[in-house]
Scaffold this motif. Structure first.
Motif, PDB file in Angstrom:
ATOM      1  N   ARG A 198       0.826  -1.202   0.000  1.00  0.00           N
ATOM      2  CA  ARG A 198       0.000   0.000   0.000  1.00  0.00           C
ATOM      3  C   ARG A 198       0.865   1.258   0.000  1.00  0.00           C
ATOM      4  O   ARG A 198       0.486   2.284  -0.570  1.00  0.00           O
ATOM      5  N   TRP A 199       2.024   1.198   0.650  1.00  0.00           N
ATOM      6  CA  TRP A 199       2.918   2.368   0.617  1.00  0.00           C
ATOM      7  C   TRP A 199       3.405   2.604  -0.813  1.00  0.00           C
ATOM      8  O   TRP A 199       3.480   3.738  -1.281  1.00  0.00           O
ATOM      9  N   LEU A 200       3.701   1.514  -1.484  1.00  0.00           N
ATOM     10  CA  LEU A 200       4.175   1.631  -2.860  1.00  0.00           C
ATOM     11  C   LEU A 200       3.099   2.253  -3.758  1.00  0.00           C
ATOM     12  O   LEU A 200       3.388   3.142  -4.565  1.00  0.00           O
ATOM     13  N   THR A 201       1.846   1.804  -3.629  1.00  0.00           N
ATOM     14  CA  THR A 201       0.790   2.371  -4.477  1.00  0.00           C
ATOM     15  C   THR A 201       0.564   3.843  -4.163  1.00  0.00           C
ATOM     16  O   THR A 201       0.269   4.629  -5.070  1.00  0.00           O
ATOM     17  N   ARG A 202       0.707   4.225  -2.913  1.00  0.00           N
ATOM     18  CA  ARG A 202       0.525   5.642  -2.567  1.00  0.00           C
ATOM     19  C   ARG A 202       1.661   6.484  -3.134  1.00  0.00           C
ATOM     20  O   ARG A 202       1.439   7.610  -3.577  1.00  0.00           O
ATOM     21  N   CYS A 203       2.858   5.947  -3.102  1.00  0.00           N
ATOM     22  CA  CYS A 203       3.974   6.675  -3.731  1.00  0.00           C
ATOM     23  C   CYS A 203       3.735   6.809  -5.235  1.00  0.00           C
ATOM     24  O   CYS A 203       4.005   7.866  -5.827  1.00  0.00           O
ATOM     25  N   LEU A 204       3.224   5.759  -5.873  1.00  0.00           N
ATOM     26  CA  LEU A 204       2.984   5.798  -7.305  1.00  0.00           C
ATOM     27  C   LEU A 204       1.897   6.797  -7.670  1.00  0.00           C
ATOM     28  O   LEU A 204       1.856   7.299  -8.796  1.00  0.00           O
ATOM     29  N   ALA A 205       1.014   7.094  -6.717  1.00  0.00           N
ATOM     30  CA  ALA A 205      -0.021   8.102  -6.952  1.00  0.00           C
ATOM     31  C   ALA A 205       0.425   9.501  -6.546  1.00  0.00           C
ATOM     32  O   ALA A 205      -0.308  10.473  -6.751  1.00  0.00           O
ATOM     33  N   GLY A 206       1.624   9.608  -5.995  1.00  0.00           N
ATOM     34  CA  GLY A 206       2.093  10.884  -5.465  1.00  0.00           C
ATOM     35  C   GLY A 206       2.637  11.828  -6.524  1.00  0.00           C
ATOM     36  O   GLY A 206       2.892  11.454  -7.671  1.00  0.00           O
ATOM     37  N   GLU A 207       2.846  13.062  -6.082  1.00  0.00           N
ATOM     38  CA  GLU A 207       3.220  14.123  -7.020  1.00  0.00           C
ATOM     39  C   GLU A 207       4.595  13.900  -7.647  1.00  0.00           C
ATOM     40  O   GLU A 207       4.803  14.236  -8.828  1.00  0.00           O
ATOM     41  N   PHE A 208       5.550  13.339  -6.895  1.00  0.00           N
ATOM     42  CA  PHE A 208       6.889  13.123  -7.452  1.00  0.00           C
ATOM     43  C   PHE A 208       6.830  12.126  -8.610  1.00  0.00           C
ATOM     44  O   PHE A 208       7.395  12.351  -9.687  1.00  0.00           O
ATOM     45  N   VAL A 209       6.157  11.005  -8.390  1.00  0.00           N
ATOM     46  CA  VAL A 209       6.066   9.977  -9.426  1.00  0.00           C
ATOM     47  C   VAL A 209       5.250  10.471 -10.614  1.00  0.00           C
ATOM     48  O   VAL A 209       5.616  10.233 -11.772  1.00  0.00           O
ATOM     49  N   ARG A 210       4.132  11.163 -10.350  1.00  0.00           N
ATOM     50  CA  ARG A 210       3.302  11.644 -11.455  1.00  0.00           C
ATOM     51  C   ARG A 210       4.091  12.599 -12.364  1.00  0.00           C
ATOM     52  O   ARG A 210       3.955  12.573 -13.587  1.00  0.00           O
ATOM     53  N   HIS A 211       4.913  13.431 -11.739  1.00  0.00           N
ATOM     54  CA  HIS A 211       5.749  14.348 -12.527  1.00  0.00           C
ATOM     55  C   HIS A 211       6.717  13.564 -13.405  1.00  0.00           C
ATOM     56  O   HIS A 211       6.894  13.883 -14.595  1.00  0.00           O
ATOM     57  N   CYS A 212       7.341  12.529 -12.841  1.00  0.00           N
ATOM     58  CA  CYS A 212       8.305  11.745 -13.620  1.00  0.00           C
ATOM     59  C   CYS A 212       7.612  10.995 -14.755  1.00  0.00           C
ATOM     60  O   CYS A 212       8.133  10.938 -15.876  1.00  0.00           O
ATOM     61  N   ILE A 213       6.463  10.406 -14.479  1.00  0.00           N
ATOM     62  CA  ILE A 213       5.743   9.676 -15.528  1.00  0.00           C
ATOM     63  C   ILE A 213       5.410  10.616 -16.686  1.00  0.00           C
ATOM     64  O   ILE A 213       5.608  10.286 -17.865  1.00  0.00           O
ATOM     65  N   ALA A 214       4.912  11.805 -16.357  1.00  0.00           N
ATOM     66  CA  ALA A 214       4.570  12.760 -17.413  1.00  0.00           C
ATOM     67  C   ALA A 214       5.791  13.139 -18.238  1.00  0.00           C
ATOM     68  O   ALA A 214       5.715  13.316 -19.464  1.00  0.00           O
ATOM     69  N   ALA A 215       6.947  13.252 -17.587  1.00  0.00           N
ATOM     70  CA  ALA A 215       8.167  13.666 -18.285  1.00  0.00           C
ATOM     71  C   ALA A 215       8.775  12.531 -19.104  1.00  0.00           C
ATOM     72  O   ALA A 215       9.409  12.782 -20.140  1.00  0.00           O
ATOM     73  N   TRP A 216       8.583  11.286 -18.674  1.00  0.00           N
ATOM     74  CA  TRP A 216       9.266  10.155 -19.300  1.00  0.00           C
ATOM     75  C   TRP A 216       8.396   9.388 -20.292  1.00  0.00           C
ATOM     76  O   TRP A 216       8.879   8.462 -20.947  1.00  0.00           O
ATOM     77  N   LEU A 217       7.140   9.727 -20.425  1.00  0.00           N
ATOM     78  CA  LEU A 217       6.251   8.999 -21.324  1.00  0.00           C
ATOM     79  C   LEU A 217       6.738   9.072 -22.769  1.00  0.00           C
ATOM     80  O   LEU A 217       7.164  10.123 -23.237  1.00  0.00           O
ATOM     81  N   ASN A 218       6.627   7.961 -23.460  1.00  0.00           N
ATOM     82  CA  ASN A 218       6.831   7.929 -24.907  1.00  0.00           C
ATOM     83  C   ASN A 218       5.451   8.078 -25.539  1.00  0.00           C
ATOM     84  O   ASN A 218       4.591   7.209 -25.392  1.00  0.00           O
ATOM     85  N   THR A 219       5.219   9.168 -26.238  1.00  0.00           N
ATOM     86  CA  THR A 219       3.891   9.448 -26.797  1.00  0.00           C
ATOM     87  C   THR A 219       3.893   9.434 -28.322  1.00  0.00           C
ATOM     88  O   THR A 219       3.001   9.998 -28.951  1.00  0.00           O
ATOM     89  N   THR A 220       4.890   8.770 -28.932  1.00  0.00           N
ATOM     90  CA  THR A 220       4.998   8.759 -30.396  1.00  0.00           C
ATOM     91  C   THR A 220       3.736   8.190 -31.039  1.00  0.00           C
ATOM     92  O   THR A 220       3.178   8.768 -31.975  1.00  0.00           O
ATOM     93  N   VAL A 221       3.261   7.045 -30.563  1.00  0.00           N
ATOM     94  CA  VAL A 221       2.039   6.430 -31.085  1.00  0.00           C
ATOM     95  C   VAL A 221       0.956   6.447 -30.022  1.00  0.00           C
ATOM     96  O   VAL A 221      -0.115   7.009 -30.203  1.00  0.00           O
ATOM     97  N   GLN A 222       1.239   5.835 -28.896  1.00  0.00           N
ATOM     98  CA  GLN A 222       0.324   5.786 -27.763  1.00  0.00           C
ATOM     99  C   GLN A 222       1.140   5.968 -26.498  1.00  0.00           C
ATOM    100  O   GLN A 222       2.275   5.505 -26.415  1.00  0.00           O
ATOM    101  N   ALA A 223       0.562   6.657 -25.520  1.00  0.00           N
ATOM    102  CA  ALA A 223       1.281   6.906 -24.267  1.00  0.00           C
ATOM    103  C   ALA A 223       1.789   5.584 -23.694  1.00  0.00           C
ATOM    104  O   ALA A 223       1.006   4.666 -23.437  1.00  0.00           O
ATOM    105  N   THR A 224       3.115   5.502 -23.498  1.00  0.00           N
ATOM    106  CA  THR A 224       3.741   4.261 -23.023  1.00  0.00           C
ATOM    107  C   THR A 224       4.861   4.610 -22.056  1.00  0.00           C
ATOM    108  O   THR A 224       5.653   5.524 -22.301  1.00  0.00           O
TER     109      THR A 224
END
Length: 381
Positions: free
Chosen positions: A119-145
């Motif tokens: 549960r700690w891991l899922t909360r971290c994955l929903a947190g602002e630090f992780v969300r920022h990284c996901i948005a920055a690292w997404l490959n969006t050439t065809v579909q968000a990946t």
């Protein structure tokens, strides 16, 4: 680590940030699951992860030999799932009841490699630090990946164990109350449904158009919505907020395009958009009766407009029904309104609890708000 220096600088003394890959083994699932196989091994797909939970209602099932080739991602319970494609970043803990299931390629399986609560891991994955990284690292050439290499780099915040336990206790308390409210609301709805079935025994023949009319919703793109307290309904249910209602509540919304035939109840004023119908009833027909009547008709199977799939209004209103007599309908209305009122009260309370949790979680998980021992004792009450 240098990569996380900016995050570490914002944390309280004693807090650390480490890459996810140092805490959990990360792998992805079945690349080509093939067609659905009756009696096969169920797998979790991206569509099945919603709001921190796994929907097990309609899983895809694969052949046993395909599952065997991906034994590395066969679930035992206690893993964390993370979506990698499309709706990226949805996470949930696998319940023990899903032991033996597998996952699709677009879902990562995270197996904690040390005693870290999932549960700690899922909360971290929903947190602002992780969300920022996901948005920055997404490959969006065809579909968000999101690539597995980037999943392993995701920053996981680790406070000292006592503080992590305090934060977990507070958030778990809120989650438990939300889940309890949802169970009670579901029970109230099932009881009202049983009363509808009792009222509907016998009765006279009619067509749906004798007791309801379907009005068209109106387009309201997200860019035109203004902050407010009026729920906006799409075919799949509430999809946002606005400051102006189109229809006074309570009311019923029916999916016209998209999630065809889905039936939703709104306790207050609402704005149904152009992928929906809203329901009007003549005098003497309780809305609560119309709600269960519509749910009983299997409208989702009437996706009959071949050019533009959707729920045809004329065909729907022509459906044959059995209509309860006036006294039975009124008795149902009196009994069911108490249950609807309970469900609506629980829905308001649950939304307030979600808002509180969503306000507290980023502050607690980043150390901007720090619970003390008294908060933990109150959370255990």
């Amino acid at each position: 680590m240098t990569e996380y220096a900016g995050i570490s600088a914002t944390l309280p003394p004693g807090w650390r940030v480490v890459p996810l890959g140092s805490l959990a083994h990360v792998s992805y699932g079945i690349v080509q699951p093939g067609a659905d196989v009756a009696g096969g091994v169920p797998i979790v797909r991206v569509r099945d992860l919603k709001q921190g939970r796994i929907d097990t209602g309609r899983p895809l099932r694969v052949r046993a030999d395909i599952d065997a080739a991906y034994a590395r991602t066969r679930l035992a319970g206690g893993e964390v799932l993370l979506t990698l494609v499309g709706s990226v970043g949805q996470a949930a803990v696998v319940p023990a009841a899903l032991a033996g299931w597998n996952v699709a390629r677009a879902v990562a399986v995270l197996r904690p490699a040390r005693p870290l609560p999932p549960r700690w891991l899922t909360r971290c994955l929903a947190g602002e630090f992780v969300r920022h990284c996901i948005a920055a690292w997404l490959n969006t050439t065809v579909q968000a990946t999101l690539n597995l290499a980037d999943v392993r780099r995701l920053p996981i915040v680790l406070p000292p164990a006592p503080e992590r336990e305090s934060i977990t206790a507070l958030l778990d308390c809120l989650d438990a109350k939300i889940a309890g409210n949802e169970r009670l609301a579901g029970t109230a709805l099932r009881l009202a449904g049983a009363q509808f079935q009792a009222a509907g025994q016998g009765g006279r023949s009619a067509v749906l158009g004798d007791v309801v009319d379907l009005g068209y919703g109106r387009a309201l793109p997200a860019a035109r919505r203004r902050p407010g307290a009026v729920p906006v309904y799409g075919s799949a249910g509430p999809s946002g907020w606005h400051d102006e209602a189109l229809v006074p509540g309570p009311g019923i919304v029916v999916g016209r395009k998209g999630t065809v035939g889905a039936v939703h109840w709104s306790a207050g004023d609402f704005f149904p958009i152009d992928t929906t119908y809203y329901v009007r009833c003549p005098a003497g027909v309780p809305l609560e009766y119309a709600y269960f009547l519509l749910r009983s008709l299997g409208l989702s199977a009437m996706n009959s407009d071949s050019a533009v799939p959707g729920l045809n209004r004329s065909s729907t209103l022509s459906l044959p029904i059995r209509l309860a007599g006036g006294p039975e309908m009124e008795l149902f209305a009196r009994r069911s309104r108490t249950l609807f009122a309970l469900r609506d009260r629980l829905a308001r309370e649950t939304q307030a609890l979600r808002d509180l949790r969503d306000y507290l979680m980023p502050r607690l998980m980043s150390g901007r708000l720090r619970p003390g021992p008294a908060d933990v004792r109150r959370a255990d009450v």
